[in-house]
Design an enzyme around this catalytic site. Structure first.
Site, PDB file in Angstrom:
ATOM      1  N   ASN A   7      89.693 -17.935   3.688  1.00 29.66           N
ATOM      2  CA  ASN A   7      90.716 -18.972   3.513  1.00 29.66           C
ATOM      3  C   ASN A   7      90.146 -20.055   2.593  1.00 29.66           C
ATOM      4  OD1 ASN A   7      92.129 -21.470   3.946  1.00 29.66           O
ATOM      5  ND2 ASN A   7      93.159 -20.492   5.671  1.00 29.66           N
ATOM      6  N   HIS A  10      90.443 -25.274   1.816  1.00 30.90           N
ATOM      7  CA  HIS A  10      89.624 -26.486   1.759  1.00 30.90           C
ATOM      8  C   HIS A  10      88.959 -26.705   0.406  1.00 30.90           C
ATOM      9  CE1 HIS A  10      90.643 -27.627   5.693  1.00 30.90           C
ATOM     10  NE2 HIS A  10      90.089 -26.577   6.270  1.00 30.90           N
ATOM     11  N   ARG A  54     101.502 -25.331   2.055  1.00 32.61           N
ATOM     12  CA  ARG A  54     102.189 -26.200   3.021  1.00 32.61           C
ATOM     13  C   ARG A  54     103.415 -26.847   2.407  1.00 32.61           C
ATOM     14  NH1 ARG A  54     100.074 -28.000   7.680  1.00 32.61           N
ATOM     15  NH2 ARG A  54      98.117 -27.068   8.302  1.00 32.61           N
ATOM     16  N   HIS A  59      97.264 -29.431   0.041  1.00 37.61           N
ATOM     17  CA  HIS A  59      96.060 -28.908  -0.620  1.00 37.61           C
ATOM     18  C   HIS A  59      96.412 -27.846  -1.658  1.00 37.61           C
ATOM     19  CE1 HIS A  59      96.521 -26.202   2.794  1.00 37.61           C
ATOM     20  NE2 HIS A  59      95.858 -26.958   3.643  1.00 37.61           N
ATOM     21  N   GLU A 160      97.672 -12.261  14.234  1.00 40.71           N
ATOM     22  CA  GLU A 160      96.390 -12.960  14.102  1.00 40.71           C
ATOM     23  C   GLU A 160      96.257 -13.834  15.335  1.00 40.71           C
ATOM     24  OE1 GLU A 160      95.398 -14.853  10.359  1.00 40.71           O
ATOM     25  OE2 GLU A 160      94.146 -16.334  11.381  1.00 40.71           O
ATOM     26  N   HIS A 200      90.608 -19.045  13.003  1.00 39.78           N
ATOM     27  CA  HIS A 200      90.622 -20.488  13.248  1.00 39.78           C
ATOM     28  C   HIS A 200      89.368 -20.917  14.007  1.00 39.78           C
ATOM     29  CE1 HIS A 200      93.085 -24.168  12.877  1.00 39.78           C
ATOM     30  NE2 HIS A 200      92.248 -24.587  13.799  1.00 39.78           N
TER      31      HIS A 200
HETATM   32  N1  PXP Z   1      93.937 -18.562  10.283  1.00 39.89           N
HETATM   33  C1  PXP Z   1      94.993 -19.415  10.219  1.00 39.89           C
HETATM   34  C2  PXP Z   1      96.347 -18.872  10.532  1.00 39.89           C
HETATM   35  C3  PXP Z   1      94.827 -20.763   9.854  1.00 39.89           C
HETATM   36  O1  PXP Z   1      95.889 -21.575   9.800  1.00 39.89           O
HETATM   37  C4  PXP Z   1      93.530 -21.210   9.534  1.00 39.89           C
HETATM   38  C5  PXP Z   1      93.316 -22.646   9.156  1.00 39.89           C
HETATM   39  O2  PXP Z   1      93.878 -22.942   7.949  1.00 39.89           O
HETATM   40  C6  PXP Z   1      92.472 -20.293   9.579  1.00 39.89           C
HETATM   41  C7  PXP Z   1      92.698 -18.985   9.979  1.00 39.89           C
HETATM   42  C8  PXP Z   1      91.085 -20.675   9.196  1.00 39.89           C
HETATM   43  O3  PXP Z   1      90.579 -21.623  10.073  1.00 39.89           O
HETATM   44  P1  PXP Z   1      89.175 -22.309   9.750  1.00 39.89           P
HETATM   45  O4  PXP Z   1      89.359 -23.090   8.477  1.00 39.89           O
HETATM   46  O5  PXP Z   1      88.913 -23.158  10.932  1.00 39.89           O
HETATM   47  O6  PXP Z   1      88.176 -21.202   9.568  1.00 39.89           O
END
Ligand code: PXP
Length: 247
Positions: A7, A10, A54, A59, A160, A200
């Site tokens: 992901n 960030h 979003r 971002h 997920e 997450h």
């Molecule tokens: N999976 C989903 C559905 C998410 O919304 C996020 C956060 O954006 C993540 C995974 C990744 O989470 P993290 O950034 O804490 O690894």
């Protein structure tokens, strides 16, 4: 082998922190570029790239997802709210998969799973539209029986499971119970014929336990890998996580 979906939200967060106002007007100095990061991550072994577009575009920007669609060689997974606007956009973009997540403007990141029981009709019509277009849908849900049972009925091939509660409890007393909740959720999802992903709050420490969950197909990880990349570069951060995932 457990796959890694990286992901990269960030990376875009850091860019927007400086260039939100200037945008394209700042030309070639706009950095860091999430697309360049994605390509480097793929070279290091990331199995897919995930972005969350979003509603408030805080971002990732529209331009990012179109550039990713064109450039990446692995799979593009678009996290999105289950709204008509986002459904229309996904059908135009044609990512390899979409992950339906809850979205509220107050959240810093996604705080809880999508309540597919409560939003049953909305989720169903979005899943049907994606299925008709050949786009796989994943439902980001809490690891609870009613959510998983309904997810199985909605026709989405993937779920997920939200690992956030487990990650938050990692250094507290609730860790074993949250892990057990995930373990049962994985087994139930698999039993119902769903491909089971998770994500997450997964990091370089808790991965040692997370990877033992049964039937895991893919982990979506963002924050910890992007953070480590500040010190090691994205290639090393991806390689290290993949090594720990499949040690
Ligand atoms: N999976 C989903 C559905 C998410 O919304 C996020 C956060 O954006 C993540 C995974 C990744 O989470 P993290 O950034 O804490 O690894």
């Amino acid at each position: 082998m457990i796959l890694l979906g990286l992901n990269i939200d960030h990376c875009a967060t850091v860019r927007q922190a400086r260039y939100r106002a200037s945008g394209a007007a700042a030309g070639g100095v706009v950095e860091p570029d999430p697309v360049a990061l994605a390509l480097e991550a793929e070279r290091a072994g990331a199995d897919g790239i995930t972005v969350h577009l979003r509603e408030d575009r805080r971002h990732v920007q529209d331009r990012d997802i179109w550039r990713l669609r064109e450039c990446i060689a692995t799979r593009l997974n678009l996290e999105m709210a289950c709204t008509p606007e986002m459904t229309k956009l996904a059908l135009e973009l044609k990512p390899d998969s979409v992950c339906l997540v809850p979205e509220s403007r107050e959240e810093i990141t996604t705080e809880g799973g999508l309540d597919v029981v409560r939003h049953h009709e909305r989720v169903k019509s979005c899943v049907e539209a994606m299925n008709a277009a050949g786009i796989k849908t994943s439902l980001f849900i809490d690891p609870d029986e009613p959510q998983i049972e309904l997810a199985a009925q909605l026709g989405a091939p993937w779920i997920e499971l939200h690992t956030g509660a487990y990650a938050n409890a990692y250094y507290g007393t609730g860790r074993a119970a949250e892990f057990q909740r995930l373990r049962i959720g994985c087994a139930l999802g698999h039993d119902r014929g769903l491909v089971v992903n998770a994500g997450h709050g997964i990091n370089y420490v808790n991965i040692a336990e997370v990877r033992a969950l049964p039937h895991l197909h893919e982990l979506n990880i963002g924050h910890s890998i992007i953070s480590r990349a500040l010190f090691t570069g994205i290639g090393e951060a991806v390689r290290e996580m993949k090594a720990r995932m499949n040690a």
